[in-house]
Design a protein around this motif. Structure first.
Motif, PDB file in Angstrom:
ATOM      1  N   LEU A  18      -3.851  -0.943  12.827  1.00  0.00           N
ATOM      2  CA  LEU A  18      -3.408  -0.051  11.755  1.00  0.00           C
ATOM      3  C   LEU A  18      -2.451  -0.798  10.842  1.00  0.00           C
ATOM      4  O   LEU A  18      -1.587  -1.543  11.320  1.00  0.00           O
ATOM      5  N   ALA A  19      -2.595  -0.608   9.550  1.00  0.00           N
ATOM      6  CA  ALA A  19      -1.729  -1.288   8.597  1.00  0.00           C
ATOM      7  C   ALA A  19      -1.723  -0.527   7.289  1.00  0.00           C
ATOM      8  O   ALA A  19      -2.570   0.342   7.042  1.00  0.00           O
ATOM      9  N   VAL A  20      -0.772  -0.863   6.430  1.00  0.00           N
ATOM     10  CA  VAL A  20      -0.682  -0.308   5.086  1.00  0.00           C
ATOM     11  C   VAL A  20      -1.181  -1.351   4.100  1.00  0.00           C
ATOM     12  O   VAL A  20      -0.838  -2.529   4.209  1.00  0.00           O
ATOM     13  N   SER A  21      -2.002  -0.933   3.146  1.00  0.00           N
ATOM     14  CA  SER A  21      -2.603  -1.854   2.186  1.00  0.00           C
ATOM     15  C   SER A  21      -2.167  -1.515   0.762  1.00  0.00           C
ATOM     16  O   SER A  21      -2.713  -0.600   0.144  1.00  0.00           O
ATOM     17  N   PRO A  22      -1.211  -2.250   0.189  1.00  0.00           N
ATOM     18  CA  PRO A  22      -0.834  -1.975  -1.206  1.00  0.00           C
ATOM     19  C   PRO A  22      -1.971  -2.218  -2.182  1.00  0.00           C
ATOM     20  O   PRO A  22      -2.069  -1.527  -3.201  1.00  0.00           O
ATOM     21  N   PRO A  81      -9.458  -5.361   0.457  1.00  0.00           N
ATOM     22  CA  PRO A  81      -9.563  -6.188   1.662  1.00  0.00           C
ATOM     23  C   PRO A  81      -8.897  -5.530   2.865  1.00  0.00           C
ATOM     24  O   PRO A  81      -7.945  -4.755   2.730  1.00  0.00           O
ATOM     25  N   ALA A  82      -9.418  -5.844   4.047  1.00  0.00           N
ATOM     26  CA  ALA A  82      -8.826  -5.332   5.283  1.00  0.00           C
ATOM     27  C   ALA A  82      -7.381  -5.806   5.379  1.00  0.00           C
ATOM     28  O   ALA A  82      -7.088  -6.986   5.185  1.00  0.00           O
ATOM     29  N   ALA A  83      -6.484  -4.872   5.649  1.00  0.00           N
ATOM     30  CA  ALA A  83      -5.061  -5.189   5.692  1.00  0.00           C
ATOM     31  C   ALA A  83      -4.633  -5.547   7.102  1.00  0.00           C
ATOM     32  O   ALA A  83      -5.210  -5.095   8.084  1.00  0.00           O
ATOM     33  N   ARG A  84      -3.610  -6.363   7.197  1.00  0.00           N
ATOM     34  CA  ARG A  84      -2.970  -6.626   8.473  1.00  0.00           C
ATOM     35  C   ARG A  84      -1.535  -6.105   8.408  1.00  0.00           C
ATOM     36  O   ARG A  84      -1.009  -5.884   7.315  1.00  0.00           O
ATOM     37  N   PRO A  85      -0.887  -5.890   9.560  1.00  0.00           N
ATOM     38  CA  PRO A  85       0.465  -5.323   9.537  1.00  0.00           C
ATOM     39  C   PRO A  85       1.424  -6.126   8.671  1.00  0.00           C
ATOM     40  O   PRO A  85       1.400  -7.364   8.673  1.00  0.00           O
ATOM     41  N   VAL A  87       1.518  -6.739   5.551  1.00  0.00           N
ATOM     42  CA  VAL A  87       0.995  -7.534   4.448  1.00  0.00           C
ATOM     43  C   VAL A  87       1.651  -7.078   3.146  1.00  0.00           C
ATOM     44  O   VAL A  87       1.933  -5.888   2.956  1.00  0.00           O
ATOM     45  N   GLU A  88       1.922  -8.022   2.268  1.00  0.00           N
ATOM     46  CA  GLU A  88       2.508  -7.710   0.969  1.00  0.00           C
ATOM     47  C   GLU A  88       1.451  -7.827  -0.130  1.00  0.00           C
ATOM     48  O   GLU A  88       0.414  -8.462   0.050  1.00  0.00           O
ATOM     49  N   MET A  89       1.737  -7.238  -1.283  1.00  0.00           N
ATOM     50  CA  MET A  89       0.777  -7.221  -2.377  1.00  0.00           C
ATOM     51  C   MET A  89       0.393  -8.631  -2.810  1.00  0.00           C
ATOM     52  O   MET A  89      -0.787  -8.906  -3.082  1.00  0.00           O
ATOM     53  N   ALA A  90       1.346  -9.532  -2.886  1.00  0.00           N
ATOM     54  CA  ALA A  90       1.049 -10.890  -3.343  1.00  0.00           C
ATOM     55  C   ALA A  90       0.018 -11.565  -2.443  1.00  0.00           C
ATOM     56  O   ALA A  90      -0.878 -12.277  -2.928  1.00  0.00           O
TER      57      ALA A  90
END
Length: 330
Positions: A18-22, A81-85, A87-90
């Motif tokens: 589970l992660a948040v994807s900006p 794209p699939a996010a990882r824990p 992860v930042e926008m850049a």
């Protein structure tokens, strides 16, 4: 309504994350701007975003994203794209920029059953290497102009959902976790069955599944399921209706007379988990004052705290909820 099936091996079950994807929030927000009637909960944000998009210097640079993220149109997977824990926008922008031209073409063609490509989509299809930087710039500008000012508020809601879902996964196992994730999902033996707009039979093949909550879909789980991409899904975040609420204590709030106006304001905000930085922004206090109030509220058993990656999230305990219900007359 069709049904999609996602087949899991043991490695795939172990690889659910589970992660948040900006980047996903930035891209999918275009649906709300283009079709506000279907995203009424976001009207306070949509009004500001539309003003931003009317500025000529923004409109020109964001046009490639506007053309690809149209209502009722599938998104090319490389854009979400699939996010990882943590992860930042850049990092996600770099990931989009590094998409091989063949994958850009494949993902664009995969969207055409829902709707023909836009003019920019056709141009990108013909020259993915040359035009991909324009698209990456469009996503970057839209994030900076429309998403970043409200990102702390969005991130707090998304992080709280990730913490909640992670606890569910740990306590109940994968089968129960998926059935609680969304009403359209069911666990059957070695697979997730998803009510969908079209039929797919997809084998995760040991790659796991990245899941991210999103504020910009309410009705469906949106899947990124292509053989050459990392499998991913975006599901509706919990408590979306609280996102744009102003939670300051009402005039004459009896709770403020008991615990003080500053601490009462924080308790009204902490129906949804938030960080110290978020609370300082929402409540109009300094971070130092918020920290002092949170420490006192935590010592009194009125707020709990949990670390989620690099963030510490605070939320009301049941004792605080009882006090809030009483002060609100509920």
């Amino acid at each position: 309504m069709h049904v999609s099936e996602l087949r899991f091996s043991l490695a795939d079950v172990a690889g659910v994350r589970l992660a948040v994807s900006p980047a996903n929030e930035t891209v999918m927000s275009m649906w709300a701007v283009s079709s506000p009637v279907h995203y009424a909960v976001h009207l306070p944000w949509i009004d500001r975003a539309r003003v931003t998009l009317r500025r000529p210097e923004v409109a020109d640079r964001v046009r490639p994203l506007v053309e690809l993220a149209r209502p009722r149109t599938w998104l090319p997977d490389f854009l979400t794209p699939a996010a990882r824990p943590n992860v930042e926008m850049a990092e996600q922008l770099d990931q989009i920029a590094a998409t091989p031209p063949a994958v850009v073409v494949q993902d664009l063609l995969a969207t055409t059953p829902s709707r023909p490509l836009s003019p920019f989509g056709r141009a990108l299809l013909a020259d993915p290497r040359g035009l991909l930087p324009q698209l990456v710039d469009a996503v970057r500008v839209w994030y900076d102009e429309a998403i970043a000012p409200d990102w702390p508020r969005m991130r707090a809601l998304l992080d709280a959902d990730v913490a909640y879902r992670a606890a569910q996964l740990a306590e109940n196992g994968a089968g129960r976790f998926f059935e609680q994730l969304h009403p359209s999902l069911r666990w059957h033996g070695d697979r997730v069955i998803s009510d969908d707009t079209f039929e797919r039979d997809f084998d995760l093949r040991g790659r796991g599944l990245a899941l991210n909550p999103t504020v910009f879909t309410e009705r469906h789980v949106l899947w990124n399921l292509l053989e050459d991409s990392l499998p991913a899904g975006a599901y509706p975040v919990r408590a979306l209706g609280t996102l744009w609420e102003t939670s300051a204590p009402p005039p004459g709030d009896p709770l403020a007379r008991v615990v003080g106006p500053g601490r009462a304001a924080l308790l009204h905000l902490l129906d949804t988990a938030a960080t110290t930085t978020d609370l300082a922004r929402f409540a109009g206090m300094s971070a130092g004052n918020v920290s002092q109030h949170l420490s006192a509220l935590h010592d009194a058993g009125l707020v709990s705290r949990v670390r989620q990656g690099r963030h510490v999230l605070y939320r009301n305990t049941e004792a605080a909820a009882v006090l809030l219900r009483a002060s609100r007359g509920g």
